[in-house]
Design a protein around this motif. Structure first.
Motif, PDB file in Angstrom:
ATOM      1  N   VAL A 295      16.614  -7.833  12.864  1.00  0.00           N
ATOM      2  CA  VAL A 295      15.588  -8.360  12.744  1.00  0.00           C
ATOM      3  C   VAL A 295      14.386  -7.670  11.871  1.00  0.00           C
ATOM      4  N   GLN A 296      14.292  -6.609  12.519  1.00  0.00           N
ATOM      5  CA  GLN A 296      13.089  -5.655  11.595  1.00  0.00           C
ATOM      6  C   GLN A 296      13.530  -5.255  10.288  1.00  0.00           C
ATOM      7  N   VAL A 297      14.974  -4.716   9.998  1.00  0.00           N
ATOM      8  CA  VAL A 297      15.318  -4.340   8.938  1.00  0.00           C
ATOM      9  C   VAL A 297      15.308  -5.667   7.873  1.00  0.00           C
TER      10      VAL A 297
ATOM     11  N   ASN B 172      13.208  -7.919   7.938  1.00  0.00           N
ATOM     12  CA  ASN B 172      11.838  -8.185   7.613  1.00  0.00           C
ATOM     13  C   ASN B 172      11.373  -7.173   6.788  1.00  0.00           C
ATOM     14  N   HIS B 173      11.785  -6.006   6.578  1.00  0.00           N
ATOM     15  CA  HIS B 173      11.447  -4.943   5.595  1.00  0.00           C
ATOM     16  C   HIS B 173      11.994  -5.496   4.309  1.00  0.00           C
ATOM     17  N   LEU B 174      12.938  -5.742   4.411  1.00  0.00           N
ATOM     18  CA  LEU B 174      13.877  -6.112   2.946  1.00  0.00           C
ATOM     19  C   LEU B 174      13.034  -7.242   2.670  1.00  0.00           C
TER      20      LEU B 174
ATOM     21  N   ALA C  22      16.902  11.960   8.051  1.00  0.00           N
ATOM     22  CA  ALA C  22      15.529  12.337   8.223  1.00  0.00           C
ATOM     23  C   ALA C  22      15.023  11.953   9.235  1.00  0.00           C
ATOM     24  N   GLU C  23      13.905  12.777   9.515  1.00  0.00           N
ATOM     25  CA  GLU C  23      13.459  12.182  10.753  1.00  0.00           C
ATOM     26  C   GLU C  23      13.011  10.751  11.133  1.00  0.00           C
ATOM     27  N   THR C  24      12.824  10.536  12.257  1.00  0.00           N
ATOM     28  CA  THR C  24      12.607   8.699  12.558  1.00  0.00           C
ATOM     29  C   THR C  24      10.993   8.789  11.922  1.00  0.00           C
ATOM     30  N   GLY C  25      11.017   7.586  11.482  1.00  0.00           N
ATOM     31  CA  GLY C  25       9.658   7.020  11.089  1.00  0.00           C
ATOM     32  C   GLY C  25       9.351   7.598   9.649  1.00  0.00           C
ATOM     33  N   SER C  26      10.456   7.965   8.754  1.00  0.00           N
ATOM     34  CA  SER C  26      10.374   8.732   7.685  1.00  0.00           C
ATOM     35  C   SER C  26      10.742   7.844   6.445  1.00  0.00           C
ATOM     36  N   GLY C  27      10.858   6.331   6.743  1.00  0.00           N
ATOM     37  CA  GLY C  27      11.222   5.539   5.720  1.00  0.00           C
ATOM     38  C   GLY C  27      12.552   5.365   5.138  1.00  0.00           C
ATOM     39  N   LYS C  28      13.517   5.588   6.035  1.00  0.00           N
ATOM     40  CA  LYS C  28      14.939   5.405   5.596  1.00  0.00           C
ATOM     41  C   LYS C  28      15.377   4.042   5.270  1.00  0.00           C
ATOM     42  N   THR C  29      14.618   3.035   5.749  1.00  0.00           N
ATOM     43  CA  THR C  29      15.115   1.678   5.644  1.00  0.00           C
ATOM     44  C   THR C  29      14.698   1.322   4.102  1.00  0.00           C
ATOM     45  N   LEU C  30      13.576   1.772   3.469  1.00  0.00           N
ATOM     46  CA  LEU C  30      13.489   1.413   1.925  1.00  0.00           C
ATOM     47  C   LEU C  30      14.213   2.283   1.248  1.00  0.00           C
TER      48      LEU C  30
ATOM     49  N   GLY D 296       0.816  -1.298  -0.030  1.00  0.00           N
ATOM     50  CA  GLY D 296      -0.028  -0.158  -0.060  1.00  0.00           C
ATOM     51  C   GLY D 296       0.714   1.363  -0.010  1.00  0.00           C
ATOM     52  N   TYR D 297       2.120   1.255  -0.503  1.00  0.00           N
ATOM     53  CA  TYR D 297       2.994   2.354  -0.580  1.00  0.00           C
ATOM     54  C   TYR D 297       2.753   3.158  -1.718  1.00  0.00           C
ATOM     55  N   GLU D 298       2.017   4.085  -1.765  1.00  0.00           N
ATOM     56  CA  GLU D 298       1.413   4.772  -3.153  1.00  0.00           C
ATOM     57  C   GLU D 298       2.483   5.768  -3.524  1.00  0.00           C
ATOM     58  N   ALA D 299       3.305   6.227  -2.552  1.00  0.00           N
ATOM     59  CA  ALA D 299       4.092   7.223  -3.087  1.00  0.00           C
ATOM     60  C   ALA D 299       5.465   7.225  -2.148  1.00  0.00           C
ATOM     61  N   PRO D 300       6.567   7.519  -2.786  1.00  0.00           N
ATOM     62  CA  PRO D 300       7.750   7.545  -1.897  1.00  0.00           C
ATOM     63  C   PRO D 300       7.845   8.506  -1.029  1.00  0.00           C
ATOM     64  N   THR D 301       8.172   8.142   0.345  1.00  0.00           N
ATOM     65  CA  THR D 301       8.414   9.248   1.186  1.00  0.00           C
ATOM     66  C   THR D 301       9.535  10.377   0.845  1.00  0.00           C
TER      67      THR D 301
ATOM     68  N   ILE E  24      12.293  11.427   1.778  1.00  0.00           N
ATOM     69  CA  ILE E  24      13.621  11.064   1.979  1.00  0.00           C
ATOM     70  C   ILE E  24      13.839   9.856   0.709  1.00  0.00           C
ATOM     71  N   GLN E  25      13.040   9.070   0.357  1.00  0.00           N
ATOM     72  CA  GLN E  25      13.128   8.044  -0.361  1.00  0.00           C
ATOM     73  C   GLN E  25      12.977   8.812  -1.733  1.00  0.00           C
ATOM     74  N   ALA E  26      12.251   9.852  -2.042  1.00  0.00           N
ATOM     75  CA  ALA E  26      12.239  10.358  -3.480  1.00  0.00           C
ATOM     76  C   ALA E  26      13.262  11.032  -3.479  1.00  0.00           C
TER      77      ALA E  26
HETATM   78  N1  LIG Z   1       6.612   4.992   0.732  1.00  0.00           N
HETATM   79  C1  LIG Z   1       6.205   4.667   1.759  1.00  0.00           C
HETATM   80  N2  LIG Z   1       4.738   4.864   2.030  1.00  0.00           N
HETATM   81  C2  LIG Z   1       4.212   4.550   3.377  1.00  0.00           C
HETATM   82  N3  LIG Z   1       4.590   4.094   4.248  1.00  0.00           N
HETATM   83  C3  LIG Z   1       6.213   4.021   4.233  1.00  0.00           C
HETATM   84  C4  LIG Z   1       6.871   4.107   2.950  1.00  0.00           C
HETATM   85  N4  LIG Z   1       8.115   3.723   3.103  1.00  0.00           N
HETATM   86  C5  LIG Z   1       8.210   3.201   4.443  1.00  0.00           C
HETATM   87  N5  LIG Z   1       6.835   3.404   5.205  1.00  0.00           N
HETATM   88  C6  LIG Z   1       6.480   2.983   6.399  1.00  0.00           C
HETATM   89  O1  LIG Z   1       7.064   3.774   7.299  1.00  0.00           O
HETATM   90  C7  LIG Z   1       7.550   3.335   8.557  1.00  0.00           C
HETATM   91  C8  LIG Z   1       8.804   3.764   9.110  1.00  0.00           C
HETATM   92  O2  LIG Z   1       9.672   3.369   8.294  1.00  0.00           O
HETATM   93  P1  LIG Z   1      11.319   3.027   8.847  1.00  0.00           P
HETATM   94  O3  LIG Z   1      11.120   2.240   9.729  1.00  0.00           O
HETATM   95  O4  LIG Z   1      12.040   2.617   7.414  1.00  0.00           O
HETATM   96  O5  LIG Z   1      11.571   4.491   9.288  1.00  0.00           O
HETATM   97  P2  LIG Z   1      12.901   5.288   9.555  1.00  0.00           P
HETATM   98  O6  LIG Z   1      13.210   6.400   9.014  1.00  0.00           O
HETATM   99  O7  LIG Z   1      14.017   4.258   9.322  1.00  0.00           O
HETATM  100  O8  LIG Z   1      12.954   5.489  10.992  1.00  0.00           O
HETATM  101  P3  LIG Z   1      13.961   5.432  12.414  1.00  0.00           P
HETATM  102  O9  LIG Z   1      14.666   6.762  12.032  1.00  0.00           O
HETATM  103  O10 LIG Z   1      13.239   5.388  13.689  1.00  0.00           O
HETATM  104  O11 LIG Z   1      14.729   4.262  12.055  1.00  0.00           O
HETATM  105  C9  LIG Z   1       7.323   1.666   8.143  1.00  0.00           C
HETATM  106  O12 LIG Z   1       6.558   0.975   8.912  1.00  0.00           O
HETATM  107  C10 LIG Z   1       7.279   1.449   6.774  1.00  0.00           C
HETATM  108  O13 LIG Z   1       6.625   0.590   6.395  1.00  0.00           O
END
Ligand SMILES: Nc1ncnc2c1ncn2[C@@H]1O[C@H](COP(=O)(O)OP(=O)(O)OP(=O)(O)O)[C@@H](O)[C@H]1O
Length: 806
Positions: free
Chosen positions: A342-344, A346-348, A242-250, A216-221, A223-225
Motif C-alpha cells: 500500500v505504501q509503495v 502511494n509513493h508511486l 542503502a540504509e533504511t529511510g534513504s529513499g530507495k522507493t523513488l 518538496g524534494y529539492e535534491a535526490p538522496t 542512492i537516488q543520485a
Molecule cells: N529526494 C528526496 N528528498 C527528500 N525526501 C525524500 C527523497 N526521496 C525520498 N524521500 C523521503 O524519504 C523517506 C524514506 O523513503 P523510502 O521509504 O523510500 O526509504 P527506503 O530507503 O525505502 O527505506 P526502507 O529501507 O526502510 O524501506 C520517505 O518519507 C520519502 O518521502
C-alpha cells in the motif's frame, strides 16, 4: 438598488478581522472582506471568499445600528457604505446609494482587471508549457500546480511579482488600480519555492519533476543520485543497497515511471511495445494531462475495502471491459508485506501525479472480487505481494496474464523475498517472468534492500566442521550473495550500488540497550513511554507477546495499537492509520512492521525482545531516524538473550557494546505498582471471562437438554444464589471492580511530577541530574541518551588519564 447589488456593496464594507489571516482551510477568513485587506491577497481567493462571505456579512450588517454604520462609513473610504435600508433620512439615503453605486462600479472595475490579469498570466503560462520545457526552467518558473487553490494546501504569500509578471494597467499609469497591481501578491503552492536544479541531468521527465517539487524534494538522496542516471539514461538493471529511510522507493519508482512515459509516447497509436533505446535524450517530455484523482486511488481506504455499490460497480465494469486489454501492464513491483505494498503504491501515485499513469496495489487479506475489479481498470503498474498476485494470475486474471511481458520488475526488500522457505509464489512468478529469454532481456530490473549485502556468520555447528577443514561450508562473501541473487532473479549486468555503512543502520540513529530481568521488561517499557512521550514502535518476536502487551498497555491507558499477521487486514491498516495520526502513538508489532514502513516522525523503536536476525534489527531500527531525522532505538535484553545479542553484534561487525539507556530508578516504584495492578486486573478479567463462557456453555446445553443445573439456570437472586458457582462469580466481579478502581486512582496521578529533575546513574558512579545533562528537552529520549553517551566518553577519558598517571 436591487438586493443583489446591495449584497455586493455590503460585501466590501470594512469589518474587524477575526483569527489568523492565512489558514489551511480558509476557516479564519470569516469577516475578511474589506478591500484594504483583500488587496494583499490573491485575486482568485478574494473572489471566492467574497462569494462565500457576502450573505453572512449582509445579515450582520442588517443587524448593525445606524449610528455605528455612520461611524464606520466615516472611518472607511467611500466604497464602504451601509445599504439604503438602514439610512434614516432621504438625503443620507440618496448620498449613500450614490456612494454605493460608485463603490459597486469600482469593485466591478477591479474585478474585471483582475480577471484580465489572470487570463494574461494563464496564457503566458500555457505558452511556457508549450515551448520546450527544460529542467532548468523549473528553477525560475513560478507555476501553480492547481489553478484553483485546493483548500487543504497551505497557502503562502508571494512577494510582489517580478516585472514581467506584473500586468500592465489598461487605463494609464495614474490609475488608482495601479497600486493594486503592485500590491497584489499571489498565493502560490509551496512547490514553486523549491529549487530543483540538483535533479538536473538525470533524465527525469518534467511531469515527474513537478510532482517531486510539489513534495518538496529539492535534491535526490544519495542512492537516488547514484542510480537514477544509470537506470533512466542507461536502462541498466539496478541492484541497490542503502540504509533504511534513504529513499530507495523513488530510486526505482522514478525510472519505472520515466520508462513507462517513454514507452507510452513511442507506442502511441502503434500498439507495439518495445524497449526504449539504451541512450535517451535529456528529458524534454511534455507534461501529460493529469488524470482524475480517482484514477490514482485504485486501492480504497480501509473502511471502504468491502464496500460495493451495485450501480457504480456495473458502470465501472462496463467501462473497464471496453478498455480491457488495451492498456498494457508495464511494471510489477513486489513487496514482502501488505502494508508495504500500500505504501509503495502511494509513493508511486504521488510521483505519478502528473503523468496519467495508473498504479494499483494487490495484496492478500482483502476480497478477491474487489481486487479483480481494480485490475479490470488495467493499471499500468501493479504493486503486489507475491501470494495474492500468484493466486489471481493462476486464476487466469486477464490483466495479470500480461506479466509475462512486463517491461519493469522491481523486487523490494529482495533479501527477504528470496529467503528460503518464504514466498514460494515468488519462485513460481519468476519462472513465468523468465520463461522467454528475449522478453527477459528486454525487461529492466530493480533489486533493493537495506540489508542486501549483509552477510551472516555460519551457524556454530558448521563453523566446527570448518575447523576440521571441510571446505563444504564456508561463509558466503558479498560477491557470492549478489551473484546468486542475479542468477536467481534473471538479471543481466546490473549496476550495483552499495552505500550501506559498516554499521548498517542510519547515521542519525542513536542506538542503546537496557539490561533487565525478563519480568521487568514491562516496567521499563511503561517507564519509557511515560517518561519519553512520542511516536513509538515496540517490536516483539511473537504474536502472543504483541497480544499480551497490547492488553496490558490498554489497561494502563496507553492506547496501544497492535499489528500482527493474525489480525484481519482491515484492522491492520486501520491501526497503522491511527498510529500515523497520533503524535504519541504506540504501535506494538511483530516483524510484519519491520520492513519498509515509512511513518513520519517515529521517534522511538523499542526491541522488547532481541531480534532473531540482524536483518530484523536493522529494519526494525530503521522505522525511526528516516530521511535524515533523528531517532533512538532501545533494545531490552534479559540475561537469556545475551547470546543472541552477541551474535547480532558480530554480524553487524560492531566492536563496541551498545550504550546503556539511562533510567531514573527513583520512579520505578510507582511504575511497578501500576504495572502490577494492571497485570492483576488482566488476570482477574481473564478468569471472569473464562467463568462466564463456561457458564454460558453449560447454560446453553442445559437449555438444549431441558435440564436444570444448580446455579446455571437462574440469575434471579433466589436461594440458588447460594450456589458456589454464583458466589465465586460474584466474588470475582467484586475483586475485578476493586482492582480496576485502584488502578484508575493511580493512573489519575502523574508518575513524574512537573518540573522534576531526573537523576541518572553515570559511568563514574555518581548521580547526574537530568537538568545537568545539557538537554534542551529533558523529555527527549534521543537527547537524554546522547548526553549519557557524552558522559560515558568523558568517564573513559578520565579513566585512561588516571591509568597513564598511575
Ligand atoms: N529526494 C528526496 N528528498 C527528500 N525526501 C525524500 C527523497 N526521496 C525520498 N524521500 C523521503 O524519504 C523517506 C524514506 O523513503 P523510502 O521509504 O523510500 O526509504 P527506503 O530507503 O525505502 O527505506 P526502507 O529501507 O526502510 O524501506 C520517505 O518519507 C520519502 O518521502
Amino acid at each position: 438598488m436591487s438586493d443583489a447589488k446591495a449584497l455586493k456593496a455590503k460585501a466590501w464594507q470594512k469589518v474587524k478581522l477575526k483569527g489568523h489571516v492565512i489558514s489551511d482551510d480558509f476557516s479564519s477568513y470569516e469577516g475578511l472582506i474589506g478591500l484594504e485587506v483583500l488587496k494583499d491577497y490573491d485575486s482568485a481567493l478574494v473572489k471566492s471568499t467574497q462569494k462565500q462571505i457576502a450573505p453572512a456579512s449582509y445579515e450582520r450588517s442588517k443587524r448593525r445600528k445606524p449610528g455605528k454604520a455612520e461611524k464606520d462609513s466615516q472611518a472607511s473610504s467611500s466604497d464602504e457604505e451601509e445599504s439604503d435600508d438602514e439610512s434614516e433620512d432621504g438625503d443620507a439615503s440618496a448620498k449613500s446609494s450614490k456612494k454605493a453605486r460608485l463603490a459597486e462600479r469600482r469593485t466591478q472595475r477591479i474585478l474585471k482587471q483582475q480577471e484580465k490579469r489572470e487570463k494574461r498570466k494563464q496564457q503566458r503560462k500555457e505558452k511556457k508549457v508549450e515551448s520546450k520545457i527544460e529542467t532548468k526552467s523549473m528553477k525560475q518558473s513560478k507555476y501553480t500546480p492547481n489553478e484553483d487553490y485546493a483548500p487543504d494546501r497551505f497557502a503562502l504569500l508571494r512577494p510582489p511579482p517580478p516585472e514581467d509578471d506584473v500586468a500592465e494597467p489598461e487605463n494609464g499609469p495614474s490609475s488608482e488600480d495601479d497600486d493594486d497591481d503592485e500590491e497584489v501578491p499571489e498565493l502560490v503552492s509551496c512547490s514553486a519555492k523549491v529549487d530543483m536544479s540538483k535533479w538536473q541531468g538525470m533524465g527525469i521527465p518534467t511531469s515527474i519533476m513537478r510532482a517531486l517539487a510539489e513534495q518538496g524534494y529539492e535534491a535526490p538522496t544519495q542512492i537516488q543520485a547514484m542510480t537514477l542516471p544509470a537506470a533512466i539514461h542507461g536502462k541498466k538493471d539496478i541492484l541497490g543497497a542503502a540504509e533504511t529511510g534513504s529513499g530507495k522507493t523513488l530510486a526505482f519508482g522514478i525510472p519505472i515511471l520515466s520508462g513507462i512515459m517513454e514507452l507510452k509516447q513511442r507506442n502511441d497509436g502503434s500498439g507495439i511495445r518495445t524497449r526504449a533505446p539504451k541512450h535517451k535524450v535529456e528529458a524534454t517530455v511534455e507534461a501529460e494531462v493529469p488524470t482524475s484523482k480517482e484514477n490514482h486511488e485504485l486501492t480504497p481506504p480501509p473502511e471502504e475495502l468491502d464496500y460495493v455499490s451495485g450501480a457504480s460497480e456495473e458502470e465501472s465494469d462496463a467501462e473497464d471491459y471496453s478498455s480491457s486489454g488495451r492498456r498494457p501492464l508495464y511494471a510489477l513491483v513486489l513487496t514482502p508485506t501488505r502494508e508495504l505494498a500500500v505504501q509503495v503504491k502511494n509513493h508511486l501515485v504521488a510521483a505519478a501525479k502528473y503523468t496519467g499513469i495508473r498504479v494499483a496495489a494487490i495484496f492478500g487479506g482483502l476480497s478477491v472480487a474487489k481486487q479483480e475489479r481494480v485490475l479490470r481498470q488495467c493499471p499500468e503498474i501493479v504493486v503486489a505481494t507475491p501470494g495474492r498476485l500468484w493466486e489471481l494470475y493462476a486464476q487466469g486474471n486477464k490483466h495479470l496474464n500480461k506479466i509475462e511481458h512486463v517491461n519493469f520488475l522491481c523486487i523490494d526488500e529482495t533479501d527477504r523475498m528470496v529467503e528460503k522457505g518464504h514466498f514460494e509464489e515468488l519462485r513460481m512468478l519468476l519462472k513465468v517472468l523468465n520463461a522467454h529469454e528475449e522478453r527477459k532481456q528486454l525487461r529492466q530490473n530493480f533489486v533493493f534492500s537495506a540489508t542486501l549485502t549483509l552477510i551472516h556468520d555460519l551457524p556454530e555447528h558448521m563453523q566446527k566442521r570448518n575447523l576440521a577443514k571441510r571446505p563444504k561450508f564456508t561463509k558466503q562473501t558479498v560477491d557470492q550473495k549478489i551473484e546468486s541473487l542475479i542468477e536467481e532473479l534473471g538479471i543481466s549486468q546490473p549496476k550495483i550500488v552499495d552505500i550501506t555503512s559498516s554499521q548498517q543502520t542510519a547515521q542519525t540513529l542513536t542506538e542503546s540497550r537496557l539490561l533487565c530481568a525478563i519480568d521487568e521488561k514491562d516496567y521499563y517499557l511503561y517507564y519509557f513511554v511515560q517518561r519519553h512521550p512520542g511516536r513509538s514502535i515496540v517490536f516483539c518476536n511473537s504474536i502472543d507477546c504483541v497480544k499480551r502487551l497490547a492488553t496490558l498497555f490498554g489497561l494502563l491507558e496507553c492506547n496501544p495499537l497492535p499489528l500482527h499477521a493474525n489480525m484481519i487486514q482491515k484492522q491492520r491498516l486501520k491501526n497503522l492509520e491511527r498510529f500515523r495520526d497520533s503524535s504519541t502513538g504506540l504501535l506494538i508489532a511483530t516483524d510484519v512492521a519491520a520492513r519498509g514502513l515509512d511513518i513520519p516522525n517515529v521517534e522511538h523503536v523499542i526491541h522488547y525482545q532481541v531480534p532473531r536476525t540482524s536483518e530484523n534489527y536493522v529494519h526494525r531500527s530503521g522505522r525511526t531516524a528516516r530521511a535524515n531525522k533523528h531517532g533512538i532505538t532501545v533494545m531490552f535484553m534479559e540475561p537469556g538473550e545475551v547470546k543472541s545479542y552477541v551474535r547480532l553484534h558480530k554480524t553487524l561487525e560492531r566492536t563496541e557494546d551498545l550504550p546503556l539507556f539511562p533510567i531514573s530508578e527513583r520512579f520505578l516504584g510507582a511504575v511497578r505498582e501500576r504495572v502490577n495492578l494492571a497485570r492483576e486486573l488482566d488476570k482477574e478479567e481473564l478468569k471472569l471471562r473464562r467463568t462466564q463462557s463456561e457458564e454460558g456453555w453449560m447454560k446453553k446445553h442445559a437449555e438444549e437438554m431441558d435440564m436444570i443445573i444448580d446455579g446455571y439456570n437462574d440469575d434471579s437472586g433466589s436461594d440458588q444464589d447460594e450456589d458456589p458457582f454464583i458466589i465465586e462469580r460474584r466474588r470475582n466481579r467484586l475483586h475485578v471492580d476493586q482492582v480496576r478502581g485502584q488502578l484508575a486512582a493511580l493512573l489519575a496521578q502523574p508518575i513524574f511530577p512537573k518540573g522534576f529533575s531526573f537523576k541518572y546513574p553515570t559511568s563514574t558512579g555518581q548521580l547526574l541530574l537530568g537538568s545537568d545533562m545539557g538537554t534542551s528537552n529533558p523529555q527527549s529520549a534521543v537527547e537524554t541518551m546522547k548526553a549519557a553517551i557524552e558522559d560515558m566518553k568523558l568517564a573513559k577519558k578520565q579513566r585512561n588519564k588516571r591509568k597513564r598517571n598511575a
